[in-house]
Design a protein around this motif. Structure first.
Motif, PDB file in Angstrom:
ATOM      1  N   PHE B 111       0.842  -1.192   0.000  1.00  0.00           N
ATOM      2  CA  PHE B 111       0.000   0.000   0.000  1.00  0.00           C
ATOM      3  C   PHE B 111       0.881   1.248   0.000  1.00  0.00           C
ATOM      4  O   PHE B 111       1.663   1.461   0.925  1.00  0.00           O
ATOM      5  N   THR B 112       0.758   2.045  -1.045  1.00  0.00           N
ATOM      6  CA  THR B 112       1.629   3.219  -1.192  1.00  0.00           C
ATOM      7  C   THR B 112       0.882   4.486  -0.747  1.00  0.00           C
ATOM      8  O   THR B 112      -0.321   4.435  -0.498  1.00  0.00           O
ATOM      9  N   PRO B 113       1.584   5.610  -0.642  1.00  0.00           N
ATOM     10  CA  PRO B 113       0.942   6.833  -0.148  1.00  0.00           C
ATOM     11  C   PRO B 113      -0.316   7.171  -0.942  1.00  0.00           C
ATOM     12  O   PRO B 113      -0.364   6.996  -2.161  1.00  0.00           O
ATOM     13  N   GLY B 114      -1.346   7.637  -0.205  1.00  0.00           N
ATOM     14  CA  GLY B 114      -2.598   7.982  -0.847  1.00  0.00           C
ATOM     15  C   GLY B 114      -3.650   6.893  -0.721  1.00  0.00           C
ATOM     16  O   GLY B 114      -4.818   7.112  -1.017  1.00  0.00           O
ATOM     17  N   THR B 115      -3.227   5.700  -0.291  1.00  0.00           N
ATOM     18  CA  THR B 115      -4.189   4.611  -0.112  1.00  0.00           C
ATOM     19  C   THR B 115      -5.149   4.955   1.027  1.00  0.00           C
ATOM     20  O   THR B 115      -4.704   5.313   2.107  1.00  0.00           O
ATOM     21  N   PRO B 116      -6.467   4.868   0.807  1.00  0.00           N
ATOM     22  CA  PRO B 116      -7.375   5.068   1.951  1.00  0.00           C
ATOM     23  C   PRO B 116      -7.214   3.905   2.945  1.00  0.00           C
ATOM     24  O   PRO B 116      -6.992   2.764   2.515  1.00  0.00           O
ATOM     25  N   THR B 117      -7.291   4.209   4.236  1.00  0.00           N
ATOM     26  CA  THR B 117      -7.093   3.135   5.218  1.00  0.00           C
ATOM     27  C   THR B 117      -8.137   2.044   5.053  1.00  0.00           C
ATOM     28  O   THR B 117      -7.883   0.888   5.372  1.00  0.00           O
ATOM     29  N   SER B 118      -9.314   2.424   4.518  1.00  0.00           N
ATOM     30  CA  SER B 118     -10.364   1.408   4.344  1.00  0.00           C
ATOM     31  C   SER B 118      -9.916   0.315   3.370  1.00  0.00           C
ATOM     32  O   SER B 118     -10.346  -0.836   3.476  1.00  0.00           O
ATOM     33  N   ALA B 119      -9.031   0.664   2.435  1.00  0.00           N
ATOM     34  CA  ALA B 119      -8.544  -0.341   1.479  1.00  0.00           C
ATOM     35  C   ALA B 119      -7.728  -1.415   2.211  1.00  0.00           C
ATOM     36  O   ALA B 119      -7.781  -2.598   1.864  1.00  0.00           O
ATOM     37  N   ILE B 120      -6.972  -0.977   3.247  1.00  0.00           N
ATOM     38  CA  ILE B 120      -6.163  -1.927   4.017  1.00  0.00           C
ATOM     39  C   ILE B 120      -7.077  -2.841   4.833  1.00  0.00           C
ATOM     40  O   ILE B 120      -6.901  -4.062   4.876  1.00  0.00           O
ATOM     41  N   VAL B 121      -8.088  -2.216   5.455  1.00  0.00           N
ATOM     42  CA  VAL B 121      -9.054  -2.980   6.256  1.00  0.00           C
ATOM     43  C   VAL B 121      -9.747  -4.023   5.371  1.00  0.00           C
ATOM     44  O   VAL B 121      -9.836  -5.201   5.734  1.00  0.00           O
ATOM     45  N   ASP B 122     -10.208  -3.592   4.200  1.00  0.00           N
ATOM     46  CA  ASP B 122     -10.919  -4.505   3.301  1.00  0.00           C
ATOM     47  C   ASP B 122     -10.007  -5.647   2.857  1.00  0.00           C
ATOM     48  O   ASP B 122     -10.430  -6.799   2.797  1.00  0.00           O
ATOM     49  N   PHE B 123      -8.753  -5.296   2.562  1.00  0.00           N
ATOM     50  CA  PHE B 123      -7.818  -6.338   2.111  1.00  0.00           C
ATOM     51  C   PHE B 123      -7.621  -7.388   3.208  1.00  0.00           C
ATOM     52  O   PHE B 123      -7.625  -8.589   2.937  1.00  0.00           O
ATOM     53  N   ILE B 124      -7.456  -6.924   4.436  1.00  0.00           N
ATOM     54  CA  ILE B 124      -7.251  -7.869   5.544  1.00  0.00           C
ATOM     55  C   ILE B 124      -8.492  -8.743   5.721  1.00  0.00           C
ATOM     56  O   ILE B 124      -8.392  -9.975   5.814  1.00  0.00           O
ATOM     57  N   ASN B 125      -9.647  -8.109   5.737  1.00  0.00           N
ATOM     58  CA  ASN B 125     -10.879  -8.884   5.917  1.00  0.00           C
ATOM     59  C   ASN B 125     -11.071  -9.926   4.821  1.00  0.00           C
ATOM     60  O   ASN B 125     -11.563 -11.021   5.066  1.00  0.00           O
ATOM     61  N   ALA B 126     -10.649  -9.566   3.604  1.00  0.00           N
ATOM     62  CA  ALA B 126     -10.860 -10.479   2.476  1.00  0.00           C
ATOM     63  C   ALA B 126      -9.827 -11.601   2.441  1.00  0.00           C
ATOM     64  O   ALA B 126     -10.082 -12.663   1.868  1.00  0.00           O
ATOM     65  N   ASN B 127      -8.672 -11.378   3.037  1.00  0.00           N
ATOM     66  CA  ASN B 127      -7.579 -12.338   2.850  1.00  0.00           C
ATOM     67  C   ASN B 127      -7.146 -13.144   4.069  1.00  0.00           C
ATOM     68  O   ASN B 127      -6.352 -14.072   3.945  1.00  0.00           O
ATOM     69  N   VAL B 128      -7.637 -12.782   5.240  1.00  0.00           N
ATOM     70  CA  VAL B 128      -7.270 -13.569   6.420  1.00  0.00           C
ATOM     71  C   VAL B 128      -8.108 -14.826   6.445  1.00  0.00           C
ATOM     72  O   VAL B 128      -9.331 -14.762   6.322  1.00  0.00           O
ATOM     73  N   LYS B 129      -7.423 -15.958   6.595  1.00  0.00           N
ATOM     74  CA  LYS B 129      -8.145 -17.236   6.604  1.00  0.00           C
ATOM     75  C   LYS B 129      -8.737 -17.475   7.975  1.00  0.00           C
ATOM     76  O   LYS B 129      -8.133 -17.186   8.970  1.00  0.00           O
TER      77      LYS B 129
END
Lengths: 312, 129
Positions: B111-129
């Protein structure tokens, strides 16, 4: 990986997984605890509590290093609060304990308080047992002493240390806070600050008023944890307290009381969950509530009826 | 009750922790349990903390330019310790050209500068087993 065997064979990953199982109430949690219970009861448990910002984590870090110098292995459970708004938490105690992670004789686990269901004290108690079964000599539980559940945790320790700092308000604050009563020893941290002498006198006076301190008078140590000053004296005091408990036989009483509390809490929890599931969540119960609301019946006999049925 | 535990860490010689703290706070507000370890960590310290705290996610932040060395080193040490199912993500001033290499080395997302924090949250929720 077999978690039980792993813990008994000092596998750190197994210990980490076992604590997670207990914390998240996984299906295998009871099985793990059942198998490991016979291997517990050997560690000496120290509770550290005090207001936010008192330096508990820094002090814990330094105490752990001093215990290591004295040849003891140390397990640490650092508790931080869960946000009541999001259910999330920032567990920041590890920041103060970073160089501990390169020592095989130390294991640090962060725990969030989460909801009250199941009780944090029970889960922290299970985490203590897991570290105990793993074989740590000393287990330190560090928590902010502001809520009942946090106080419950440290109350179950063999030695409870209360950390205070100067400048937190007058002596009435100290008395009303309530956590001062549970200290077997007191540490005034940040003791290079103004007000240290005054705080020392206030704690002395408070101890003077407590009639329970006849055979063990809680010592008051001064530390500057960030510089590592005064740490040896604190560990000496902890060892003195341990010696006192052992020689007076108090340790047997404390540990008996702890087991009684634990089992009582487990019973209450089980009964609560049973009632939640089989009584409160039923349509029948809803109907009863409606009748109560209409004043067709009264709650006292309803409760007696239900308890009679549940406990028969 | 099962909360996703995330380790937020800054490896190497980089004291700029504003970004890591913003992410830590956003993850807390999303209901995750964030173990915040602060600055100037060795990959070994990060991997050991991840093991002891049994986290599902390791979030690395780095602004020093040493990401190509330090991020893969963390992944390697996690595997060495038997932590095979930990999701490792990275953030910071990372050139686009470096991202494919990092992903090949086991960093799940960058995640590079400018990424909304919600994108990180969504990625974690989608990828954690």
């Amino acid at each position: 990986m077999n978690i039980v065997e792993g813990v008994l064979n000092h596998n750190r990953l197994a210990l980490a997984k076992a604590i997670t199982a207990v914390e998240n109430e996984y299906d295998n949690a009871v099985e793990i605890m059942t198998a490991l219970y016979p291997h517990t009861g050997n560690a000496y448990v120290i509770g550290i509590t005090g207001p936010p910002g008192a330096g508990k984590s820094t002090l814990t870090d330094k105490l752990a290093k001093e215990f290591r110098k004295r040849g003891k292995t140390v397990g640490i459970i650092a508790v931080d609060p869960t946000s009541p708004f999001s259910g999330g938490a920032i567990l920041g105690d590890r920041i103060r304990m970073l160089d501990l992670s390169s020592d095989e004789g130390i294991f640090v686990r962060s725990m969030a308080t989460r909801g009250s269901l199941g009780g944090l004290s029970q889960k922290a108690g299970d985490a203590v047992k897991l570290m105990d079964a793993f074989g740590f000599d000393i287990i330190i539980i560090e928590t902010v002493g502001v809520g009942q559940s946090e106080v419950d945790i440290v109350k179950t320790a063999d030695t409870t240390m209360v950390v205070v700092i100067p400048g937190m308000g007058d002596d009435i604050q100290a008395i009303k806070a309530g956590i001062l009563e549970i200290g077997d020893l007191f540490t005034i941290n940040k003791a290079d600050r103004e007000g240290t002498d005054k705080l020392n006198i206030e704690i002395e006076m408070m101890l003077e008023l407590n009639p329970e301190h006849v055979s063990w008078r809680p010592p008051i140590n001064r530390t500057i944890a960030s510089k590592g000053e005064g740490i040896e004296a604190v560990v000496d005091s902890i060892e003195d307290h341990q010696k006192y408990l052992t020689e007076s036989g108090e340790i047997v009483k404390i540990r008996k009381a702890r087991i009684k509390n634990e089992v009582t809490a487990m019973l209450n929890d089980k009964v609560n969950r049973y009632i939640d599931k089989n009584v409160v969540s039923t349509d029948e119960f809803d109907a009863l509530v409606e009748k109560l609301q209409a004043r067709d019946i009264e709650p006292y006999s309803v409760v007696n009826d239900i308890v009679g049925k549940v406990l028969k | 009750m099962s909360n996703i535990r995330v380790l937020v860490a800054k490896p190497g010689l980089d004291g700029h922790d504003r970004g890591a703290k913003v992410v830590a706070r956003a993850l807390r507000d999303a209901g995750f349990e964030v173990i915040y370890t602060g600055i100037r960590l060795t990959p070994e310290q990060i991997a050991e903390a991840a093991l002891q705290d049994d986290v599902k996610v390791v979030a690395l932040s780095l602004l020093s330019g040493a990401h190509n060395t330090l991020f893969p080193k963390v992944v390697e040490l996690l595997k060495e310790k038997g932590l095979n199912d930990v999701l490792v993500i990275g953030g910071g001033v990372i050139p686009d050209a470096d991202i494919p290499g990092l992903k090949a080395a086991g960093i799940a997302e960058v995640f590079t500068p400018g990424t909304p924090t919600s994108a990180i949250v969504d990625f974690i929720n989608a990828n954690v087993k």
